[in-house]
Design a protein around this motif. Structure first.
Motif, PDB file in Angstrom:
ATOM      1  N   ASN A  62      57.684  98.830  21.998  1.00  0.00           N
ATOM      2  CA  ASN A  62      59.057  99.191  22.856  1.00  0.00           C
ATOM      3  C   ASN A  62      58.946 100.248  23.896  1.00  0.00           C
ATOM      4  O   ASN A  62      59.549 100.268  25.025  1.00  0.00           O
ATOM      5  CB  ASN A  62      60.026  99.590  21.778  1.00  0.00           C
ATOM      6  CG  ASN A  62      60.660  98.276  21.085  1.00  0.00           C
ATOM      7  OD1 ASN A  62      60.340  97.041  21.352  1.00  0.00           O
ATOM      8  ND2 ASN A  62      60.983  98.512  19.783  1.00  0.00           N
ATOM      9  N   TRP A  63      58.105 101.488  23.507  1.00  0.00           N
ATOM     10  CA  TRP A  63      57.950 102.571  24.398  1.00  0.00           C
ATOM     11  C   TRP A  63      57.207 101.643  25.940  1.00  0.00           C
ATOM     12  O   TRP A  63      57.609 102.086  26.721  1.00  0.00           O
ATOM     13  CB  TRP A  63      56.925 103.491  23.941  1.00  0.00           C
ATOM     14  CG  TRP A  63      56.427 104.420  25.114  1.00  0.00           C
ATOM     15  CD1 TRP A  63      57.247 105.532  25.502  1.00  0.00           C
ATOM     16  CD2 TRP A  63      55.309 104.332  25.702  1.00  0.00           C
ATOM     17  NE1 TRP A  63      56.562 106.066  26.659  1.00  0.00           N
ATOM     18  CE2 TRP A  63      55.434 105.408  26.709  1.00  0.00           C
ATOM     19  CE3 TRP A  63      54.318 103.411  25.843  1.00  0.00           C
ATOM     20  CZ2 TRP A  63      54.343 105.761  27.568  1.00  0.00           C
ATOM     21  CZ3 TRP A  63      53.166 103.971  26.824  1.00  0.00           C
ATOM     22  CH2 TRP A  63      53.404 104.781  27.617  1.00  0.00           C
ATOM     23  N   LEU A  64      56.332 100.974  25.795  1.00  0.00           N
ATOM     24  CA  LEU A  64      55.409 100.520  26.997  1.00  0.00           C
ATOM     25  C   LEU A  64      56.658  99.451  27.527  1.00  0.00           C
ATOM     26  O   LEU A  64      56.362  99.594  28.861  1.00  0.00           O
ATOM     27  CB  LEU A  64      54.406  99.612  26.383  1.00  0.00           C
ATOM     28  CG  LEU A  64      53.457  99.216  27.520  1.00  0.00           C
ATOM     29  CD1 LEU A  64      52.723 100.057  28.501  1.00  0.00           C
ATOM     30  CD2 LEU A  64      52.202  98.178  26.982  1.00  0.00           C
ATOM     31  N   THR A  65      57.471  98.676  27.041  1.00  0.00           N
ATOM     32  CA  THR A  65      58.097  98.115  27.860  1.00  0.00           C
ATOM     33  C   THR A  65      59.399  98.606  28.329  1.00  0.00           C
ATOM     34  O   THR A  65      59.864  98.153  29.365  1.00  0.00           O
ATOM     35  CB  THR A  65      58.802  96.681  27.270  1.00  0.00           C
ATOM     36  OG1 THR A  65      59.404  97.071  25.851  1.00  0.00           O
ATOM     37  CG2 THR A  65      57.687  95.803  26.665  1.00  0.00           C
ATOM     38  N   GLY A  66      59.747  99.728  27.726  1.00  0.00           N
ATOM     39  CA  GLY A  66      60.817 100.621  28.279  1.00  0.00           C
ATOM     40  C   GLY A  66      60.417 101.461  29.058  1.00  0.00           C
ATOM     41  O   GLY A  66      61.148 102.014  30.053  1.00  0.00           O
ATOM     42  N   HIS A  67      59.265 102.047  29.171  1.00  0.00           N
ATOM     43  CA  HIS A  67      58.894 103.368  30.435  1.00  0.00           C
ATOM     44  C   HIS A  67      57.786 102.597  31.361  1.00  0.00           C
ATOM     45  O   HIS A  67      57.314 103.364  32.268  1.00  0.00           O
ATOM     46  CB  HIS A  67      58.151 104.319  29.518  1.00  0.00           C
ATOM     47  CG  HIS A  67      59.194 105.074  28.760  1.00  0.00           C
ATOM     48  ND1 HIS A  67      59.998 106.155  29.436  1.00  0.00           N
ATOM     49  CD2 HIS A  67      59.377 105.071  27.651  1.00  0.00           C
ATOM     50  CE1 HIS A  67      60.822 106.543  28.613  1.00  0.00           C
ATOM     51  NE2 HIS A  67      60.546 106.049  27.677  1.00  0.00           N
ATOM     52  N   GLY A  68      57.312 101.333  31.122  1.00  0.00           N
ATOM     53  CA  GLY A  68      56.441 100.817  32.067  1.00  0.00           C
ATOM     54  C   GLY A  68      56.466  99.429  32.732  1.00  0.00           C
ATOM     55  O   GLY A  68      57.394  98.914  32.398  1.00  0.00           O
ATOM     56  N   LYS A  69      56.106  99.420  34.031  1.00  0.00           N
ATOM     57  CA  LYS A  69      56.103  98.240  35.056  1.00  0.00           C
ATOM     58  C   LYS A  69      54.622  98.053  35.342  1.00  0.00           C
ATOM     59  O   LYS A  69      53.838  98.689  35.228  1.00  0.00           O
ATOM     60  CB  LYS A  69      56.966  98.555  36.265  1.00  0.00           C
ATOM     61  CG  LYS A  69      58.463  98.668  35.978  1.00  0.00           C
ATOM     62  CD  LYS A  69      59.177  98.631  37.416  1.00  0.00           C
ATOM     63  CE  LYS A  69      60.827  98.788  37.185  1.00  0.00           C
ATOM     64  NZ  LYS A  69      61.502  99.053  38.354  1.00  0.00           N
ATOM     65  N   PHE A  70      54.450  96.648  35.564  1.00  0.00           N
ATOM     66  CA  PHE A  70      53.110  96.317  35.822  1.00  0.00           C
ATOM     67  C   PHE A  70      53.028  95.637  37.113  1.00  0.00           C
ATOM     68  O   PHE A  70      53.863  94.725  37.261  1.00  0.00           O
ATOM     69  CB  PHE A  70      52.737  95.245  34.711  1.00  0.00           C
ATOM     70  CG  PHE A  70      52.785  96.085  33.314  1.00  0.00           C
ATOM     71  CD1 PHE A  70      51.806  96.484  32.882  1.00  0.00           C
ATOM     72  CD2 PHE A  70      54.029  96.005  32.552  1.00  0.00           C
ATOM     73  CE1 PHE A  70      51.843  97.046  31.357  1.00  0.00           C
ATOM     74  CE2 PHE A  70      54.152  96.472  31.365  1.00  0.00           C
ATOM     75  CZ  PHE A  70      53.052  97.074  30.665  1.00  0.00           C
ATOM     76  N   LEU A  71      51.842  95.960  37.714  1.00  0.00           N
ATOM     77  CA  LEU A  71      51.598  95.288  39.124  1.00  0.00           C
ATOM     78  C   LEU A  71      50.143  94.551  38.619  1.00  0.00           C
ATOM     79  O   LEU A  71      49.095  95.242  38.208  1.00  0.00           O
ATOM     80  CB  LEU A  71      51.089  96.274  40.164  1.00  0.00           C
ATOM     81  CG  LEU A  71      50.417  95.730  41.196  1.00  0.00           C
ATOM     82  CD1 LEU A  71      51.680  94.857  42.059  1.00  0.00           C
ATOM     83  CD2 LEU A  71      50.414  96.889  42.274  1.00  0.00           C
ATOM     84  N   ALA A  72      50.179  93.300  38.421  1.00  0.00           N
ATOM     85  CA  ALA A  72      49.019  92.320  38.104  1.00  0.00           C
ATOM     86  C   ALA A  72      48.540  91.676  39.540  1.00  0.00           C
ATOM     87  O   ALA A  72      49.585  90.830  39.907  1.00  0.00           O
ATOM     88  CB  ALA A  72      49.294  91.337  37.112  1.00  0.00           C
ATOM     89  N   TRP A  73      47.492  91.947  39.797  1.00  0.00           N
ATOM     90  CA  TRP A  73      47.007  90.969  40.960  1.00  0.00           C
ATOM     91  C   TRP A  73      46.225  89.789  40.661  1.00  0.00           C
ATOM     92  O   TRP A  73      46.635  88.885  41.774  1.00  0.00           O
ATOM     93  CB  TRP A  73      45.855  91.851  41.677  1.00  0.00           C
ATOM     94  CG  TRP A  73      46.111  93.271  42.130  1.00  0.00           C
ATOM     95  CD1 TRP A  73      46.105  94.517  41.201  1.00  0.00           C
ATOM     96  CD2 TRP A  73      46.501  93.704  43.360  1.00  0.00           C
ATOM     97  NE1 TRP A  73      46.614  95.414  41.960  1.00  0.00           N
ATOM     98  CE2 TRP A  73      46.985  95.177  43.116  1.00  0.00           C
ATOM     99  CE3 TRP A  73      46.950  93.028  44.525  1.00  0.00           C
ATOM    100  CZ2 TRP A  73      47.314  95.746  44.315  1.00  0.00           C
ATOM    101  CZ3 TRP A  73      47.398  93.828  45.427  1.00  0.00           C
ATOM    102  CH2 TRP A  73      47.619  95.272  45.506  1.00  0.00           C
ATOM    103  N   ARG A  74      46.401  89.191  39.610  1.00  0.00           N
ATOM    104  CA  ARG A  74      46.248  87.697  39.357  1.00  0.00           C
ATOM    105  C   ARG A  74      47.194  87.100  38.541  1.00  0.00           C
ATOM    106  O   ARG A  74      47.824  87.675  37.587  1.00  0.00           O
ATOM    107  CB  ARG A  74      44.775  87.680  38.844  1.00  0.00           C
ATOM    108  CG  ARG A  74      43.778  88.112  39.558  1.00  0.00           C
ATOM    109  CD  ARG A  74      42.332  87.629  39.022  1.00  0.00           C
ATOM    110  NE  ARG A  74      41.321  88.017  39.996  1.00  0.00           N
ATOM    111  CZ  ARG A  74      40.023  88.200  39.522  1.00  0.00           C
ATOM    112  NH1 ARG A  74      39.958  88.278  38.198  1.00  0.00           N
ATOM    113  NH2 ARG A  74      39.235  88.535  40.512  1.00  0.00           N
ATOM    114  N   LYS A  75      47.831  86.105  39.060  1.00  0.00           N
ATOM    115  CA  LYS A  75      48.718  85.301  37.967  1.00  0.00           C
ATOM    116  C   LYS A  75      48.301  85.035  36.577  1.00  0.00           C
ATOM    117  O   LYS A  75      49.272  85.297  35.896  1.00  0.00           O
ATOM    118  CB  LYS A  75      49.108  84.147  38.821  1.00  0.00           C
ATOM    119  CG  LYS A  75      49.903  83.894  40.172  1.00  0.00           C
ATOM    120  CD  LYS A  75      49.927  82.641  40.636  1.00  0.00           C
ATOM    121  CE  LYS A  75      50.797  82.713  41.933  1.00  0.00           C
ATOM    122  NZ  LYS A  75      50.865  81.296  42.502  1.00  0.00           N
TER     123      LYS A  75
END
Length: 185
Positions: A62-75
């Motif tokens: 929950n911490w990770l989804t609440g405090h993080g956003k992700f930039l994934a270069w591959r689908k």
């Protein structure tokens, strides 16, 4: 580096005397901040699995989804991340951001494919035309989308991003003194 053990990495000393900073140390020291995780394509799957495993082992999903956003270069990496961590928030891909930015720039945002609750990267300029403007940010906000000032190049760009009302500012280094931002706010 990805082949070294933690013990080997802990013994590394950089040329400036610094040492590696580990994920668990970052979480302990900066858990109250919001983070952008840039998932590099070369080891993306391994990185995602390790991060999700660590969070599961420490009850921090929950911490990770609440405090993080992700930039994934591959689908495929984005799919893996959302499979392992369904609440993960990912930035739109580069081409989706360019499409949205250009559509807003030419006054046809309806053609931009702008989706609510997504954060679109906007560069300082396109073809010499400045995009760090309130009117650009407002156009995204009217569509319930968020904006990130993507890599301001100068202190002037950073100030323009702040004045325009960007939701986030992503830099490759210190562009403006934090004290100046506090005084100006």
């Amino acid at each position: 580096v990805s082949e070294l053990s933690r013990i080997q990495l802990e013994n590394l000393v950089f040329s400036d005397g610094g040492r590696p900073f580990f994920f668990d140390e970052l979480v302990r020291g900066f858990a109250d901040l919001n983070w952008i995780f840039d998932i590099k394509p070369e080891k993306g799957g391994k990185t995602i699995r390790a991060m999700v495993d660590w969070c599961r082992n420490h009850g921090a999903e929950n911490w990770l989804t609440g405090h993080g956003k992700f930039l994934a270069w591959r689908k495929g990496h984005e799919r893996l991340l959302k499979k392992l961590l369904p609440g993960a928030v990912c930035y739109p891909k580069e081409m989706a951001c360019w499409r949205a930015d250009l559509a807003v720039l030419v006054g046809l945002p309806i053609l931009g494919g702008i989706e609510p609750n997504r954060t679109y990267a906007i560069p300082p300029r396109v073809a010499g035309i400045g995009l760090f403007r309130k009117s650009v940010v407002d156009c995204f906000h009217r569509r319930q989308a968020l904006t990130v000032a993507f890599l301001p190049e100068t202190e002037q760009d950073t100030r323009a991003a702040i004045e325009a009302g960007f939701d986030e500012i992503l830099t490759n280094g210190k562009i403006i003194d934090a004290d100046v931002i506090e005084k100006d706010s």
